[in-house]
Design a protein around this motif. Structure first.
Motif, PDB file in Angstrom:
ATOM      1  N   SER A 224      -3.498 -12.268   4.782  1.00 42.26           N
ATOM      2  CA  SER A 224      -3.391 -10.964   4.128  1.00 42.26           C
ATOM      3  C   SER A 224      -1.951 -10.670   3.728  1.00 42.26           C
ATOM      4  O   SER A 224      -1.006 -11.067   4.424  1.00 42.26           O
ATOM      5  N   LYS A 226      -0.331  -8.237   4.277  1.00 42.70           N
ATOM      6  CA  LYS A 226       0.373  -7.468   5.312  1.00 42.70           C
ATOM      7  C   LYS A 226       1.405  -8.324   6.044  1.00 42.70           C
ATOM      8  O   LYS A 226       2.329  -7.797   6.662  1.00 42.70           O
ATOM      9  N   TYR A 229       4.651  -8.241   3.044  1.00 45.84           N
ATOM     10  CA  TYR A 229       4.479  -7.096   2.160  1.00 45.84           C
ATOM     11  C   TYR A 229       5.727  -6.952   1.300  1.00 45.84           C
ATOM     12  O   TYR A 229       6.804  -6.623   1.799  1.00 45.84           O
ATOM     13  N   LYS A 245       8.116   4.289   0.915  1.00 48.43           N
ATOM     14  CA  LYS A 245       6.689   4.489   0.678  1.00 48.43           C
ATOM     15  C   LYS A 245       5.877   3.979   1.873  1.00 48.43           C
ATOM     16  O   LYS A 245       6.293   3.028   2.550  1.00 48.43           O
ATOM     17  N   PRO A 246       4.708   4.565   2.126  1.00 49.42           N
ATOM     18  CA  PRO A 246       3.839   4.049   3.192  1.00 49.42           C
ATOM     19  C   PRO A 246       3.486   2.584   2.941  1.00 49.42           C
ATOM     20  O   PRO A 246       3.189   2.203   1.806  1.00 49.42           O
ATOM     21  N   VAL A 247       3.519   1.793   3.988  1.00 48.49           N
ATOM     22  CA  VAL A 247       3.224   0.364   3.847  1.00 48.49           C
ATOM     23  C   VAL A 247       1.954  -0.024   4.587  1.00 48.49           C
ATOM     24  O   VAL A 247       1.679  -1.215   4.795  1.00 48.49           O
ATOM     25  N   GLY A 248       1.164   0.992   4.972  1.00 57.67           N
ATOM     26  CA  GLY A 248      -0.118   0.719   5.612  1.00 57.67           C
ATOM     27  C   GLY A 248       0.034  -0.071   6.904  1.00 57.67           C
ATOM     28  O   GLY A 248       0.844   0.272   7.762  1.00 57.67           O
ATOM     29  N   LYS A 249      -0.732  -1.152   7.025  1.00 53.20           N
ATOM     30  CA  LYS A 249      -0.727  -1.959   8.245  1.00 53.20           C
ATOM     31  C   LYS A 249       0.191  -3.182   8.136  1.00 53.20           C
ATOM     32  O   LYS A 249       0.011  -4.171   8.852  1.00 53.20           O
TER      33      LYS A 249
END
Length: 328
Positions: A224, A226, A229, A245-249
């Protein structure tokens, strides 16, 4: 994002798992950056023991001292591998007939250098920060894989697949590569990659990354995004956005663009995060870059100032860019 203190990290019990090996290839100019990367990994993985390998042709005594200091600060081991070209005579044809820099060669010899040390190693670029735990990689079975990689940005992927004429519609970013050392050596991946660099009639825009993609096309395991990133600070700065910025997981956030998180002159929030990690590393006393340091950065900073509605400052930095360019 909260960064734990050195004391908090030291207080964490071990998890009983074997040491996880991570390799970097840096020169003296990138030890500060690597220090931030290492600190972010340790801080976000309490209890996990790491062995950090650093491959380089020359390292100052100061950086050698700081690297060793990590062992007294955290639950880690460090190994500095000073490379001597005379030890790699089996690659002499490439070294003697190539315009490519030694930095390319360094990453490719990681499996050769570590063959007697570990059977697997995670290679990381030094412009990466770790945001979460790496347990999934630590526990991952890669016994049937040559390498485990992460796809590049979609636009780059499509362009490089076409440019290189790759049979499989896949292309990875070389900033994160989990290597099965035994299989890599058995399949002669390093000499084949060097041959691809020398023999290619194609524009190898990304040098060893392109060559590795040619050799490993259809043969690498993909994870993935992730795990690598890709975050472009220039995109934020071009639209006057300074918050991260939000980078999720995301586990590893890779600041692969021309503006790095140690460029304090950008005023981006990523610099504050990098600073907090650097502060819990042996490189804590080193300052971030308060001003642009080369023509590319000077020109970008001039553009950022203009877009922020500061035309006089933009002009000042553009003049400095012109002077530095003429002085080269």
């Amino acid at each position: 994002m909260n960064v734990p203190s050195q004391a908090d990290i030291q207080a964490q019990p071990g998890n009983g798992k074997p040491s996880f090996h991570i390799a970097f290839c840096v020169d003296n100019n990138y030890f500060r950056a690597m220090g931030g990367t290492i600190a972010s990994i340790v801080a976000n993985n309490p209890g996990q023991h790491f062995t950090f390998h650093v491959l380089a042709f020359e390292v100052s005594e100061d950086h050698q001292r700081r690297l060793k200091q990590l062992e007294s600060m955290y639950q880690v081991k460090t190994e500095l591998h000073l490379l001597d070209l005379n030890d790699f005579t089996h690659f002499s044809h490439f070294l003697g007939h190539s315009h490519y820099s030694l930095s390319i060669f360094t990453r490719l010899v990681i499996p050769t250098v570590l063959a007697e040390v570990t059977d697997r190693v995670l290679y990381l670029d030094a412009d990466i920060l770790c945001f979460n735990r790496v347990d999934e990689l630590v526990d991952m079975d890669i016994s049937n894989d040559i390498a485990v990689v992460v796809p590049d940005a979609p636009v780059t992927l499509q362009r490089r697949v076409a440019a290189l004429g790759l049979a499989h519609n896949e292309y990875f970013n070389g900033g994160v590569i989990f290597i099965n050392i035994r299989k890599w050596l058995a399949e002669d991946i390093t000499p084949k990659t060097l041959e691809a660099l020398l023999d290619s009639k194609t524009d190898m825009r990304f040098n060893d990354q392109d060559a590795l993609n040619i050799v490993l096309n259809g043969r690498a395991r993909y994870l993935s995004p992730k795990w690598n990133y890709l975050y472009d600070l220039i995109h934020d700065l071009n639209v006057n956005k300074f918050a991260l910025k939000p980078v999720g997981k995301a586990i590893f956030v890779h600041f692969a663009g021309a503006v790095k998180p140690w460029a304090a002159w950008s005023r981006h929030e990523a610099c504050d995060l990098f600073r907090r990690y650097l502060d819990i590393s042996p490189w804590a006393d080193m300052a971030l870059d308060q001003e642009p340091r080369n023509t590319k950065e000077l020109r970008m900073h001039s553009r950022f100032m203009y877009r922020q509605g500061r035309p006089l400052e933009s002009l000042k930095w553009y003049v400095r860019y012109l002077r530095k360019r003429r002085a080269r």
